[in-house]
Design a protein around this motif. Structure first.
Motif, PDB file in Angstrom:
ATOM      1  N   THR A 169      59.312 113.687  63.758  1.00 12.30           N
ATOM      2  CA  THR A 169      59.316 113.665  65.231  1.00 12.30           C
ATOM      3  C   THR A 169      58.968 112.333  65.899  1.00 12.30           C
ATOM      4  O   THR A 169      58.851 112.282  67.133  1.00 12.30           O
ATOM      5  CB  THR A 169      58.396 114.758  65.855  1.00 12.30           C
ATOM      6  OG1 THR A 169      57.020 114.382  65.689  1.00 12.30           O
ATOM      7  CG2 THR A 169      58.625 116.132  65.244  1.00 12.30           C
TER       8      THR A 169
ATOM      9  N   ARG B 241      56.753 111.694  70.693  1.00 17.09           N
ATOM     10  CA  ARG B 241      57.298 112.731  69.811  1.00 17.09           C
ATOM     11  C   ARG B 241      58.236 113.665  70.565  1.00 17.09           C
ATOM     12  O   ARG B 241      58.018 113.943  71.742  1.00 17.09           O
ATOM     13  CB  ARG B 241      56.150 113.561  69.196  1.00 17.09           C
ATOM     14  CG  ARG B 241      55.084 112.729  68.522  1.00 17.09           C
ATOM     15  CD  ARG B 241      53.998 113.607  67.886  1.00 17.09           C
ATOM     16  NE  ARG B 241      54.539 114.488  66.885  1.00 17.09           N
ATOM     17  CZ  ARG B 241      54.210 115.776  66.736  1.00 17.09           C
ATOM     18  NH1 ARG B 241      53.327 116.328  67.546  1.00 17.09           N
ATOM     19  NH2 ARG B 241      54.749 116.509  65.782  1.00 17.09           N
TER      20      ARG B 241
ATOM     21  N   VAL C 228      58.778 117.020  70.948  1.00 19.75           N
ATOM     22  CA  VAL C 228      58.232 118.359  70.720  1.00 19.75           C
ATOM     23  C   VAL C 228      57.971 119.082  72.033  1.00 19.75           C
ATOM     24  O   VAL C 228      57.762 118.456  73.073  1.00 19.75           O
ATOM     25  CB  VAL C 228      56.893 118.306  69.935  1.00 19.75           C
ATOM     26  CG1 VAL C 228      57.119 117.824  68.520  1.00 19.75           C
ATOM     27  CG2 VAL C 228      55.868 117.430  70.633  1.00 19.75           C
TER      28      VAL C 228
ATOM     29  N   CYS D  55      53.950 121.981  70.777  1.00 20.30           N
ATOM     30  CA  CYS D  55      53.652 121.737  69.358  1.00 20.30           C
ATOM     31  C   CYS D  55      52.261 122.264  69.016  1.00 20.30           C
ATOM     32  O   CYS D  55      51.308 122.052  69.744  1.00 20.30           O
ATOM     33  CB  CYS D  55      53.742 120.241  69.089  1.00 20.30           C
ATOM     34  SG  CYS D  55      53.027 119.726  67.537  1.00 20.30           S
ATOM     35  N   LEU D  56      52.159 122.970  67.907  1.00 17.66           N
ATOM     36  CA  LEU D  56      50.886 123.557  67.481  1.00 17.66           C
ATOM     37  C   LEU D  56      50.053 122.577  66.650  1.00 17.66           C
ATOM     38  O   LEU D  56      49.024 122.957  66.107  1.00 17.66           O
ATOM     39  CB  LEU D  56      51.145 124.831  66.667  1.00 17.66           C
ATOM     40  CG  LEU D  56      51.946 125.923  67.366  1.00 17.66           C
ATOM     41  CD1 LEU D  56      52.209 127.082  66.413  1.00 17.66           C
ATOM     42  CD2 LEU D  56      51.197 126.415  68.595  1.00 17.66           C
ATOM     43  N   ASN D  57      50.547 121.342  66.512  1.00 18.22           N
ATOM     44  CA  ASN D  57      49.782 120.316  65.803  1.00 18.22           C
ATOM     45  C   ASN D  57      49.473 120.746  64.362  1.00 18.22           C
ATOM     46  O   ASN D  57      48.381 120.541  63.856  1.00 18.22           O
ATOM     47  CB  ASN D  57      48.468 120.038  66.564  1.00 18.22           C
ATOM     48  CG  ASN D  57      47.934 118.645  66.294  1.00 18.22           C
ATOM     49  OD1 ASN D  57      48.691 117.734  65.941  1.00 18.22           O
ATOM     50  ND2 ASN D  57      46.628 118.465  66.437  1.00 18.22           N
ATOM     51  N   LEU D  58      50.473 121.345  63.725  1.00 17.98           N
ATOM     52  CA  LEU D  58      50.262 121.892  62.381  1.00 17.98           C
ATOM     53  C   LEU D  58      50.374 120.856  61.274  1.00 17.98           C
ATOM     54  O   LEU D  58      49.636 120.883  60.300  1.00 17.98           O
ATOM     55  CB  LEU D  58      51.293 122.992  62.083  1.00 17.98           C
ATOM     56  CG  LEU D  58      51.253 124.256  62.928  1.00 17.98           C
ATOM     57  CD1 LEU D  58      52.462 125.112  62.614  1.00 17.98           C
ATOM     58  CD2 LEU D  58      49.978 125.026  62.646  1.00 17.98           C
ATOM     59  N   GLY D  59      51.379 119.999  61.400  1.00 11.60           N
ATOM     60  CA  GLY D  59      51.549 118.968  60.381  1.00 11.60           C
ATOM     61  C   GLY D  59      52.555 119.309  59.301  1.00 11.60           C
ATOM     62  O   GLY D  59      52.613 118.653  58.267  1.00 11.60           O
ATOM     63  N   TYR D  60      53.345 120.354  59.515  1.00 15.29           N
ATOM     64  CA  TYR D  60      54.305 120.763  58.487  1.00 15.29           C
ATOM     65  C   TYR D  60      55.748 120.459  58.880  1.00 15.29           C
ATOM     66  O   TYR D  60      56.678 121.099  58.390  1.00 15.29           O
ATOM     67  CB  TYR D  60      54.122 122.258  58.160  1.00 15.29           C
ATOM     68  CG  TYR D  60      52.880 122.493  57.332  1.00 15.29           C
ATOM     69  CD1 TYR D  60      51.618 122.398  57.899  1.00 15.29           C
ATOM     70  CD2 TYR D  60      52.976 122.751  55.964  1.00 15.29           C
ATOM     71  CE1 TYR D  60      50.476 122.578  57.137  1.00 15.29           C
ATOM     72  CE2 TYR D  60      51.831 122.930  55.193  1.00 15.29           C
ATOM     73  CZ  TYR D  60      50.585 122.839  55.786  1.00 15.29           C
ATOM     74  OH  TYR D  60      49.458 123.013  55.022  1.00 15.29           O
ATOM     75  N   CYS D  61      55.940 119.461  59.738  1.00 17.23           N
ATOM     76  CA  CYS D  61      57.284 119.129  60.220  1.00 17.23           C
ATOM     77  C   CYS D  61      58.280 118.920  59.071  1.00 17.23           C
ATOM     78  O   CYS D  61      59.455 119.225  59.205  1.00 17.23           O
ATOM     79  CB  CYS D  61      57.257 117.864  61.061  1.00 17.23           C
ATOM     80  SG  CYS D  61      55.979 117.768  62.306  1.00 17.23           S
TER      81      CYS D  61
ATOM     82  N   CYS E 138      59.966 122.942  61.070  1.00 22.42           N
ATOM     83  CA  CYS E 138      58.907 123.360  62.004  1.00 22.42           C
ATOM     84  C   CYS E 138      58.905 124.881  62.125  1.00 22.42           C
ATOM     85  O   CYS E 138      59.889 125.480  62.553  1.00 22.42           O
ATOM     86  CB  CYS E 138      59.126 122.723  63.372  1.00 22.42           C
ATOM     87  SG  CYS E 138      57.927 123.296  64.593  1.00 22.42           S
ATOM     88  N   PRO E 139      57.797 125.522  61.757  1.00 18.49           N
ATOM     89  CA  PRO E 139      57.762 126.990  61.735  1.00 18.49           C
ATOM     90  C   PRO E 139      57.640 127.589  63.126  1.00 18.49           C
ATOM     91  O   PRO E 139      57.761 128.809  63.277  1.00 18.49           O
ATOM     92  CB  PRO E 139      56.498 127.286  60.917  1.00 18.49           C
ATOM     93  CG  PRO E 139      55.597 126.131  61.198  1.00 18.49           C
ATOM     94  CD  PRO E 139      56.510 124.932  61.342  1.00 18.49           C
TER      95      PRO E 139
ATOM     96  N   ALA F 131      58.785 124.098  67.568  1.00 18.67           N
ATOM     97  CA  ALA F 131      58.240 123.159  68.545  1.00 18.67           C
ATOM     98  C   ALA F 131      59.025 121.851  68.492  1.00 18.67           C
ATOM     99  O   ALA F 131      59.356 121.263  69.518  1.00 18.67           O
ATOM    100  CB  ALA F 131      56.763 122.897  68.246  1.00 18.67           C
ATOM    101  N   LYS F 132      59.331 121.430  67.296  1.00 15.76           N
ATOM    102  CA  LYS F 132      60.126 120.207  67.142  1.00 15.76           C
ATOM    103  C   LYS F 132      61.515 120.430  67.719  1.00 15.76           C
ATOM    104  O   LYS F 132      62.184 121.399  67.378  1.00 15.76           O
ATOM    105  CB  LYS F 132      60.219 119.838  65.664  1.00 15.76           C
ATOM    106  CG  LYS F 132      61.223 118.726  65.416  1.00 15.76           C
ATOM    107  CD  LYS F 132      61.124 118.107  64.036  1.00 15.76           C
ATOM    108  CE  LYS F 132      61.268 119.102  62.921  1.00 15.76           C
ATOM    109  NZ  LYS F 132      61.095 118.463  61.614  1.00 15.76           N
TER     110      LYS F 132
ATOM    111  N   ALA G 254      49.754 116.480  63.808  1.00 14.35           N
ATOM    112  CA  ALA G 254      51.012 115.729  63.947  1.00 14.35           C
ATOM    113  C   ALA G 254      51.029 114.621  62.904  1.00 14.35           C
ATOM    114  O   ALA G 254      50.113 113.808  62.852  1.00 14.35           O
ATOM    115  CB  ALA G 254      51.100 115.146  65.346  1.00 14.35           C
ATOM    116  N   PRO G 255      52.080 114.585  62.071  1.00 13.44           N
ATOM    117  CA  PRO G 255      52.055 113.657  60.941  1.00 13.44           C
ATOM    118  C   PRO G 255      51.981 112.183  61.344  1.00 13.44           C
ATOM    119  O   PRO G 255      51.283 111.404  60.704  1.00 13.44           O
ATOM    120  CB  PRO G 255      53.354 113.959  60.188  1.00 13.44           C
ATOM    121  CG  PRO G 255      54.117 114.935  60.997  1.00 13.44           C
ATOM    122  CD  PRO G 255      53.215 115.501  62.037  1.00 13.44           C
TER     123      PRO G 255
HETATM  124  S1  SF4 Z   1      55.643 121.422  62.326  1.00 12.85           S
HETATM  125 FE1  SF4 Z   1      55.408 119.524  63.474  1.00 12.85          FE
HETATM  126  S2  SF4 Z   1      56.412 119.891  65.414  1.00 12.85           S
HETATM  127 FE2  SF4 Z   1      56.123 121.884  64.461  1.00 12.85          FE
HETATM  128  S3  SF4 Z   1      54.247 122.642  65.336  1.00 12.85           S
HETATM  129 FE3  SF4 Z   1      53.725 121.569  63.452  1.00 12.85          FE
HETATM  130  S4  SF4 Z   1      53.261 119.443  64.031  1.00 12.85           S
HETATM  131 FE4  SF4 Z   1      54.287 120.460  65.734  1.00 12.85          FE
END
Ligand code: SF4
Ligand SMILES: Cc1cc2nc3c(=O)[nH]c(=O)nc-3n(C[C@H](O)[C@H](O)[C@H](O)COP(=O)(O)OP(=O)(O)OC[C@H]3O[C@@H](n4cnc5c(N)ncnc54)[C@H](O)[C@@H]3O)c2cc1C
Lengths: 184, 540
Positions: free
Chosen positions: B113, B183, B185, B188-194, B198-199, B202-203, B315-316
Motif C-alpha cells: 500500500t 497509503r 486504504v 484500515c485495521l492496521n493489521l499488517g497482513y497486506c 487484505c482480509p 481495506a486496501k 501497517a507494513p
Molecule cells: S492487511 Fe494491510 S490494508 Fe488490510 S487492514 Fe491490514 S494493514 Fe490495513
C-alpha cells in the motif's frame, strides 16, 4: 571444479544409473494419523528424496525441532511433508530443476563426489551433513551455492509455514478476531 | 455484517466471471478491447475503457480469490495461490528472488500500500533521455491526483509500528532525513497482513475497486487463463490466444481460448508482458523487447532490538528515507531508498542466513527482530542497464539480471547506512543479510563498519530481493529507443498497447504502484477517446 554441464550430466546420469529406489523413508514409523499410503500423501517426493530431505531438514532445523522423541519424529515427518507441498507449488520447470537437485543428492556417485557425503542419507552423521551444507553455502561455484539456497528456502518455508512451528518464536499467529470478521 | 464487494457481485448474478479451469472445450469470445492482466495497469485500464461503454474482456492467469472467502492470513496458503512462482520467482543465476502477484488484482492484491508519485527527477530523466517531453510534473500531477482520489491514497496518521519507528529514530540520530508514507486504504485495521491479501478489504487494490466497476459495467473476466500470444493479421493486432490453466495454475489443461478484439492491451506486468510479446513473435527491429528490465534490487539488514518489535503487526510501511536518493544525482553514484518490510515467519525464516542452532537462535528472537531494506534506483547510470527477459523452453519467462559493480557499490554503501542507523536506534546486534556475516551479526557500529567494508559482494552470498519489477517494454518518443510510445502504443503493430509497469524506461526510484495507476489512467483515457470519441470522466 566441475562445469555446470558436467554437473548436470552427472546428476542426470547418476539418477539414471540408480534406477531403483533403494531407500524407504527411514526414521519414521507412521502413526495412525499418518498411516496412509505414502503415495497418497506425497505429491512429488519419492522415498529416496524423502530420506535425503529428512536428513537435511534434521540438521537445518536443529534447535527448532521438538526435543521429545515422539514429537520429534512427527515434526520431522511434517517438515518433509511441508517440503513436498512447497515443491509441488512451484512451476513445472522449477520443479524439474528441484528434481535434478534431488537426483544429485540421491545418486550414490554424486552424493559422494559432489555432495561429499559418503554414507547413505540414513546413516550420515549430523556433522557430515552440516559440513556438506556449509561447503555448498560458501562454494565458489555458483551452482552449488544455488543448490544450498534452494534447500534452505524449501526447508525453512516448509517448517515455518506450519502453525505448530510458531511455538517458541514469540509469534501467536494471525489475529484471531479476524476469523469471524465476515460473519460478524 | 461487513459486505464483501466480490462476494456480492458474484451473488448478484450480473457479473460475467468465468473460470477457465472448468472449461470443457475450446472457445472463442469477442470484445472491443481484450486486456491481459488485472493488476495495477490492467485494472485501471479496464475500469476506464468499460466506463467508456466499450466491451472489455479481462484475462487473468491467476484465480479470483477474495477476502471473505480466501484471505486467511496464512503465508503457506497465500504464496502458492496469490504470487508468481509461489513467491519464489528467481533471476537466471538465482541471485535475486522476485515477488510478483498472480491473482485477480495482480500485485496490487498483495502489495504493501505504499503510494508515491513518480519522482520529478525520474520524469526529468525520461524527458531528457527518452523524448517524453510532455511528461512534466505539472502534466502528470492531474493524473496522479485522480488516481489518488479513486484509490483513496491518504496521509497515514496512525502511529507507525515499531519496525518503522526504528527506521525513523535511527535516521534521526544518524542525521538522515525521513518522511511518512501515504497509503491507499479505507478503514484500515492496521493489521499488517497486506502481503497475504487484505482480509478486511481495506486496501484499495484493483481486486476491490476497478475490477468490480468494470464487471458492473458489463466487462467479462476470465480467470485461470494464460495469454499465450497476440494474434496478428494484416499489420494489426486482432486478438489474443490463451490457454486454460488447471486450478493450481501450474499446468495448462489443454483447452484453447481465443478472444477476438479490435484492440489488444497488454498489462501482465514487467517480465510477463515482454514474455508474451516474445512468444507472439512481434516485430522488434531494434531488439528492445524484454531489455532494460529493472528491479529496484533490495539488500537487507536485520537487527535485534532490546525491546519488542513484532514486525508482523501494523501497517507494513509507514516511514521511508530518500536521503540517499536525494544525495546523489540520478546518473551519479547509485541512490537508494530506505524502507522496512513486514515480518512474517516464512518470509523471515527463508531470508535469514545460516541454519541449525544459529538460525534458530535468531528465530527465537523473532519478536525483537527489526529489518531495514535498501531499494537501489537502477536504470539511470550507464553501468546499471537492468536485466533482460528471454523465454524458457516451455515458453515461460526467465529474467537474466547481472548485478553490476556499480549496483554492488550502492549495496555496500547501504549496508553501512542501515547498520549505522539500526545501532543508533538502540540495536544490540546488527546483521546484514549475507552468508559471510557471522550468525548473530555484529555487536557495535565500529565492528560492523569494518566488517561490511570487506564483505565479498556476490550473488547467493548477499541476499538480494525485489518486489518492484519495471521495464522491458519501455516507452520513448522514437522507435529506436522504445517498444511503445508515451501513450502505450506499440510501435510495430497497430491496435496493440501496453499499460503496466513494463513501460517504464528506467526504474521509478520509488514504489511503483501510483506511477502505474497515473500513467495507465492517462493512457487508457486517451485510448478511450480514440476509440469512442468521448472524454471519460474519471474517477466517477
Ligand atoms: S492487511 Fe494491510 S490494508 Fe488490510 S487492514 Fe491490514 S494493514 Fe490495513
Ligand atoms: C509483495 C509486494 C509488495 C509491494 N508493495 C508495494 C507498495 O507498497 N507500493 C507500491 O507502489 N508498489 C508495491 N509493489 C509493487 C506494485 O504492486 C507493482 O509494481 C504493480 O502492481 C505492478 O503493476 P502491473 O500492472 O505492472 O502488474 P501486476 O500488478 O503484477 O499485474 C499483472 C497481472 O497480470 C497477470 N498476467 C501476467 N501475464 C499474464 C498472461 N500471459 N495471461 C494472463 N494474465 C497474466 C498476472 O497474473 C498479474 O495478476 C509490491 C509488490 C509486491 C509483489
Amino acid at each position: 571444479m566441475l562445469s555446470r554441464r558436467q554437473l548436470l550430466k552427472t546428476g542426470v546420469a547418476g539418477a539414471a544409473l540408480l534406477g531403483l529406489a533403494r531407500l524407504a523413508y527411514g526414521p519414521i514409523t507412521p502413526d495412525s494419523l499418518y498411516a496412509v499410503p505414502a503415495k497418497a500423501r506425497f505429491k512429488v517426493l519419492d522415498a529416496e528424496s524423502r530420506t535425503a530431505l529428512a536428513a537435511i531438514a534434521r540438521v537445518m532445523l536443529k534447535g527448532a525441532l521438538p526435543r521429545d522423541e515422539a514429537e520429534y519424529e512427527t515434526a520431522l515427518y511434517q517438515a518433509v511433508l511441508g517440503c513436498d507441498t512447497a515443491i509441488a507449488g512451484l512451476p513445472m520447470g522449477v520443479q524439474a530443476e528441484v528434481k535434478e537437485l534431488l537426483a544429485l543428492l540421491n545418486s550414490r556417485v554424486t552424493r559422494r563426489w559432489v555432495v561429499g557425503v559418503g554414507a547413505s542419507w540414513e546413516t550420515a552423521s549430523d556433522e557430515d551433513i552440516a559440513h556438506f551444507l556449509n561447503r555448498w553455502r560458501f562454494s565458489s561455484f555458483l551452482l552449488l551455492r544455488s543448490g544450498y539456497q534452494a534447500l534452505h528456502q524449501i526447508v525453512f518455508a516448509a517448517w515455518y509455514g506450519n502453525p505448530q512451528a510458531w511455538v517458541g518464536i514469540g509469534y501467536d499467529g494471525p489475529p484471531k478476531f479476524m476469523e469471524g470478521y465476515w460473519n460478524a | 455484517m461487513p459486505k464483501d464487494v466480490i462476494a456480492e457481485g458474484l451473488a448478484s448474478g450480473k457479473w460475467d466471471v468465468r473460470d477457465a479451469a472448468t472449461f470443457m472445450r475450446d472457445q472463442t469470445l469477442e470484445a472491443d478491447v481484450v486486456i491481459v492482466g488485472t493488476g495495477a495497469g490492467g485494472g485501471v485500464a479496464a475500469e476506464i475503457l468499460s466506463l467508456a461503454g466499450l466491451k472489455v474482456v479481462m484475462l487473468e492467469e491467476g484465480e479470483l480469490r477474495y477476502a471473505s472467502k480466501h484471505f486467511n492470513l496464512k503465508e503457506a496458503e497465500a504464496y502458492p495461490t496469490l504470487y508468481q512462482e509461489s513467491a519464489g520467482r528467481q533471476t537466471k543465476d538465482k541471485g535475486i528472488t522476485i515477488l510478483q502477484g498472480r491473482t485477480v488484482g495482480g500485485s496490487t492484491t498483495v502489495n504493501w500500500t505504499s503510494s508515491f508519485r513518480t519522482p520529478p527527477t525520474t520524469l526529468a530523466f525520461w524527458r531528457d533521455h527518452y523524448g517524453l517531453d510532455d511528461m512534466t510534473v505539472e502534466n502528470m500531477a492531474g493524473w496522479f491526483g485522480k488516481a489518488e482520489k479513486r484509490l483513496s491514497v491518504i496521509d497515514w496518521n496512525v502511529e507507525p509500528n515499531v519496525n518503522n519507528q526504528v527506521l525513523m529514530s535511527g535516521a534521526d540520530r544518524a542525521g538522515i532525513h525521513w518522511s511518512k508514507i501515504r497509503r491507499n486504504v479505507k478503514a484500515c485495521l492496521n493489521l499488517g497482513y497486506c502481503g497475504m491479501g487484505c482480509p478486511a478489504n481495506a486496501k484499495q487494490s484493483m481486486l476491490i475497486t476497478t475490477v468490480p466497476t468494470a464487471l458492473d459495467r458489463g466487462a467479462t473476466l476470465l480467470t485461470h487463463l494464460r495469454a499465450e500470444r497476440v494474434l496478428q493479421e494484416g499489420g494489426k493486432a486482432v486478438g489474443v490466444e490463451g490457454m486454460a490453466m488447471n486450478h493450481s495454475g501450474l499446468e495448462p489443461v489443454g483447452i484453447k481460448v481465443t478472444i477476438k478484439a479490435k484492440t489488444v492491451l497488454l498489462a501482465g506486468g514487467a517480465i510477463n508482458t515482454p514474455a508474451l510479446m516474445l512468444r507472439s513473435y512481434l516485430s522488434d527491429p531494434h531488439g528492445l523487447i524484454g531489455k532494460r528490465t529493472f528491479l529496484h534490487p533490495v539488500n537487507v539488514s536485520g537487527a535485534l532490538m532490546p525491546f519488542k518489535v513484532e514486525g508482523w503487526q501494523g501497517a507494513p510501511q509507514s516511514i521511508y528515507s530518500d536521503h540517499f536518493i536525494d544525495a546523489f544525482p540520478p546518473d551519479g553514484p547509485m541512490g537508494y531508498k530506505l524502507e522496512v518490510p513486514p515480518l512474517h515467519p516464512v518470509l523471515t525464516a527463508i531470508t535469514m542466513s545460516g541454519f541449525g542452532e544459529k538460525h534458530r537462535q535468531l528465530m527465537q528472537h523473532f519478536d525483537r527482530l527489526q529489518v531495514v531494506l535498501a531499494l537501489m534506483r537502477d536504470g539511470f547510470h550507464e553501468d546499471s542497464r537492468g536485466g533482460s527477459v528471454s523465454l524458457k523452453a516451455d515458453g515461460t519467462p526467465l529474467l537474466d539480471y547481472p548485478i553490476s559493480d556499480y549496483v554492488w557499490r550502492g549495496m555496500r554503501h547501504s549496508y553501512l547506512t542501515m547498520a549505522e542507523l539500526q545501532f543508533a536506534a538502540g540495536a544490540t546486534r546488527v546483521m546484514p543479510i549475507h552468508e559471510d556475516v557471522p550468525g548473530g551479526g555484529y555487536s557495535s557500529w565500529a565492528e560492523a563498519k569494518a566488517a561490511i567494508q570487506s564483505l565479498p559482494l556476490e550473488v547467493l552470498r548477499a541476499k538480494v530481493v525485489s518486489a518492484h519489477v519495471m521495464g522491458g517494454a519501455a516507452m520513448a518518443s522514437k522507435a529506436e529507443q522504445g517498444v511503445v510510445d508515451g501513450y502505450g502504443r506499440f510501435f510495430n503493430l497497430d491496435n496493440l498497447y501496453v499499460m503496466d509497469g513494463s513501460v517504464f524506461p528506467t526504474s521509478i526510484g520509488a514504489n511503483p504502484q501510483l506511477s502505474i495507476y497515473g500513467l495507465a489512467a492517462r493512457n487508457a483515457s486517451s485510448l478511450a477517446k480514440t476509440l469512442t470519441g468521448k472524454d471519460i470522466a474519471w474517477p466517477v
